[in-house]
Write a protein that holds these residues in place. Structure first.
Motif, PDB file in Angstrom:
ATOM      1  N   VAL A 151       3.316  -2.731  -1.608  1.00  0.00           N
ATOM      2  CA  VAL A 151       4.383  -3.250  -0.905  1.00  0.00           C
ATOM      3  C   VAL A 151       3.698  -4.385  -1.368  1.00  0.00           C
ATOM      4  O   VAL A 151       3.122  -4.988  -0.847  1.00  0.00           O
ATOM      5  CB  VAL A 151       4.593  -2.962   0.380  1.00  0.00           C
ATOM      6  CG1 VAL A 151       2.727  -3.080   1.118  1.00  0.00           C
ATOM      7  CG2 VAL A 151       5.077  -4.380   1.105  1.00  0.00           C
ATOM      8  N   THR A 152       4.953  -5.433  -1.634  1.00  0.00           N
ATOM      9  CA  THR A 152       4.398  -6.731  -2.156  1.00  0.00           C
ATOM     10  C   THR A 152       5.508  -7.882  -2.091  1.00  0.00           C
ATOM     11  O   THR A 152       6.305  -7.213  -1.384  1.00  0.00           O
ATOM     12  CB  THR A 152       3.978  -6.738  -4.099  1.00  0.00           C
ATOM     13  OG1 THR A 152       3.420  -7.970  -3.979  1.00  0.00           O
ATOM     14  CG2 THR A 152       5.652  -6.701  -4.615  1.00  0.00           C
ATOM     15  N   GLY A 202      -4.871 -10.495  -1.659  1.00  0.00           N
ATOM     16  CA  GLY A 202      -4.266 -11.496  -0.746  1.00  0.00           C
ATOM     17  C   GLY A 202      -2.467 -11.509  -0.344  1.00  0.00           C
ATOM     18  O   GLY A 202      -1.621 -11.055  -1.416  1.00  0.00           O
ATOM     19  N   GLY A 203      -2.000 -11.990   0.652  1.00  0.00           N
ATOM     20  CA  GLY A 203      -0.778 -11.659   1.496  1.00  0.00           C
ATOM     21  C   GLY A 203      -0.835 -10.311   2.402  1.00  0.00           C
ATOM     22  O   GLY A 203       0.006  -9.964   2.529  1.00  0.00           O
ATOM     23  N   GLY A 204      -1.385  -8.947   2.110  1.00  0.00           N
ATOM     24  CA  GLY A 204      -1.891  -8.229   2.168  1.00  0.00           C
ATOM     25  C   GLY A 204      -1.686  -7.597   3.713  1.00  0.00           C
ATOM     26  O   GLY A 204      -1.032  -6.840   4.089  1.00  0.00           O
ATOM     27  N   SER A 205      -1.894  -9.154   4.342  1.00  0.00           N
ATOM     28  CA  SER A 205      -2.468  -8.753   5.910  1.00  0.00           C
ATOM     29  C   SER A 205      -0.518  -9.332   6.145  1.00  0.00           C
ATOM     30  O   SER A 205       0.067  -7.702   7.200  1.00  0.00           O
ATOM     31  CB  SER A 205      -2.725  -9.678   6.209  1.00  0.00           C
ATOM     32  OG  SER A 205      -4.248  -9.458   6.435  1.00  0.00           O
ATOM     33  N   ALA A 206      -0.613  -9.830   5.795  1.00  0.00           N
ATOM     34  CA  ALA A 206       1.774  -9.896   6.797  1.00  0.00           C
ATOM     35  C   ALA A 206       2.420  -8.676   6.176  1.00  0.00           C
ATOM     36  O   ALA A 206       3.428  -8.090   6.455  1.00  0.00           O
ATOM     37  CB  ALA A 206       2.029 -10.873   6.636  1.00  0.00           C
ATOM     38  N   ALA A 251      -7.124  -8.476   3.060  1.00  0.00           N
ATOM     39  CA  ALA A 251      -5.278  -7.943   3.277  1.00  0.00           C
ATOM     40  C   ALA A 251      -6.050  -7.736   4.583  1.00  0.00           C
ATOM     41  O   ALA A 251      -5.196  -5.893   5.471  1.00  0.00           O
ATOM     42  CB  ALA A 251      -5.397  -7.183   2.252  1.00  0.00           C
ATOM     43  N   SER A 252      -6.946  -7.845   5.495  1.00  0.00           N
ATOM     44  CA  SER A 252      -7.100  -7.308   6.887  1.00  0.00           C
ATOM     45  C   SER A 252      -7.802  -6.229   6.597  1.00  0.00           C
ATOM     46  O   SER A 252      -8.082  -4.797   7.599  1.00  0.00           O
ATOM     47  CB  SER A 252      -6.214  -7.244   7.267  1.00  0.00           C
ATOM     48  OG  SER A 252      -5.688  -8.379   7.763  1.00  0.00           O
TER      49      SER A 252
END
Length: 418
Positions: free
Chosen positions: A65-66, A117-121, A193-194
């Motif tokens: 997922v991106t 980066g951005g994987g958390s959301a 990404a947490s």
């Protein structure tokens, strides 16, 4: 080469060094005896998946997922685009599907988790009793509070069913290999990404402390969940993570050093201040301005021609109603601190091609930026107070617009003193 062209090429060199096609192949593990499941989340997830497909010698299945607009064509790995920086229903569905994919695996199987980066959301699977709306509310409040990314992700982990090592625990006894492109200060893999595949050193108490420190008024369901604290994230030594491994394939420092090498080839001295600079963007700008002015006036810490490079992730405490982005805000504050000093140019961009939630990567600052702005009737200090740095640089036609780069090693800043 003009100062603007020099700065843009330094940024391009930094981005190119972090592209998955260059950084990822050497880290791919050997195929397993059993199944290979490729999953991932982040702004680089689709391009990382492309590289895995191109280099993997055996069968595989998967889903990544991106962020919307950051997709790339894959033939065997499904690519889902979802909301960022706030999670949405598409991210929720993708996270649920990824969680299901790692269930029921055996010790002969391999899970490749592609983190960026951005994987958390993007990987949003709320803990029981917490809704997607609850997570969005907390996320929005944290993002506007000036909190550091490590603190934001501490809270995210403790509101999640998938982050903070929970995904690797669900995949056990399969081997779980995280391949990460770092976008966090210090390259802490549990923060990228947490860390769905990594033991979590933080606790529910830490998450509560972040909300209290930032005076975040969280929804009742979130407060109840954090107060209950009965289902802690997997910690170091948890047997379910015994077969989990992590490799960081691209880092902010590597990109800074690549830009420095290129700049030196153009006859510039270079000073790399570090890859982990944090703090309010406007405060960091004041410090950087002081260093640049010292170099120009006194030749200290180095004499011009000089490029001062730095990375990390600054923050913005939103108080105004303008359009911003932390890199544009940094540059506007830098302009005010430099006050038109001659021979100093600068660039600040996010290596993912998106400065916050805007359509630009960042912007370019020139010695006459303030003069040109005032000639257009703009008040630079008022624009900074309104968090409207995007509008300021858009009016000057000095935004840097690259589109999604499909990688992410955080912010890139370069100050050029001629």
């Amino acid at each position: 080469m003009s100062p603007a062209a020099l700065l843009r090429e330094m940024f391009a060199q930094a981005v190119a060094t972090a592209l998955p096609a260059r950084s990822l192949p050497d880290f791919l593990p050997a195929p397993p005896q059993g199944r290979t499941v490729v999953i991932g989340a982040g702004k680089a997830a689709a391009s990382m998946a492309q590289v895995v497909e191109a280099h993997w010698p055996g069968p595989l299945t998967g889903l990544v997922v991106t962020r919307t607009g950051h997709g790339a064509a894959c033939s065997r790995i499904r690519v889902v685009e979802a909301g960022h920086p706030l999670p949405d229903a598409d991210g929720l569905a993708a996270a649920a599907a990824i969680f299901d994919m790692v269930g029921g695996l055996t010790a002969d199987d391999l899970v490749l988790f592609l983190a960026s980066g951005g994987g958390s959301a993007l990987l949003a699977l709320p803990a029981p009793g917490i809704s997607l709306a609850d997570k969005r509310a907390v996320g929005a409040a944290l993002l506007g509070s000036g909190a550091a990314i490590a603190d934001i992700n501490c809270v995210r982990k403790h509101l999640s069913s998938i982050k903070g090592g929970r995904l690797a625990a669900a995949a056990f006894p399969a081997r779980f290999v995280t391949l990460a492109i770092s976008d966090v200060p210090g390259d802490d893999p549990s923060t990228i990404a947490s860390g769905p595949g990594i033991a979590d050193p933080t606790s529910f108490a830490d998450a509560r402390a972040v909300l209290d420190r930032r005076a975040i008024k969280a929804p009742d369901a979130v407060r109840r969940h954090l107060a209950d604290a009965h289902d802690e994230t997997p910690k170091p030594g948890d047997p379910r993570l015994a077969r989990a491994e992590t490799f960081i394939v691209a880092t902010p420092l590597a990109s800074l050093l690549a830009a420095a090498r290129w700049a030196e080839g153009q006859g510039l001295r270079t000073l790399v201040l570090g890859d982990s600079i944090e703090g309010e963007a406007r405060e960091v700008a004041k410090v950087m301005a002081g260093i640049a002015l010292s170099a120009r006036r006194h030749g200290q810490p180095l004499a011009p021609p000089l490029a001062i490079l730095s990375g990390g992730e600054t923050t913005v405490t939103v108080r105004g109603s303008g359009r911003g982005g932390r890199n544009a805000e940094f540059l506007l504050a830098l302009a005010l601190a430099l006050d038109g000093a001659p021979d100093i140019h600068a660039i600040a961009c996010d290596t993912d091609g998106i400065d916050g939630s805007e359509d630009n990567a960042g912007a370019i600052l020139t010695p006459d930026s303030l003069t040109r702005a005032r000639a257009l009737g703009l008040d630079p200090a008022a624009r900074l107070d309104d968090n409207d740095a995007y509008g300021f640089f858009a009016a000057l036609n000095d935004l840097v617009v690259t589109g999604p780069t499909r990688t992410n090693v955080n912010d890139f800043r370069a100050i050029l003193i001629r």
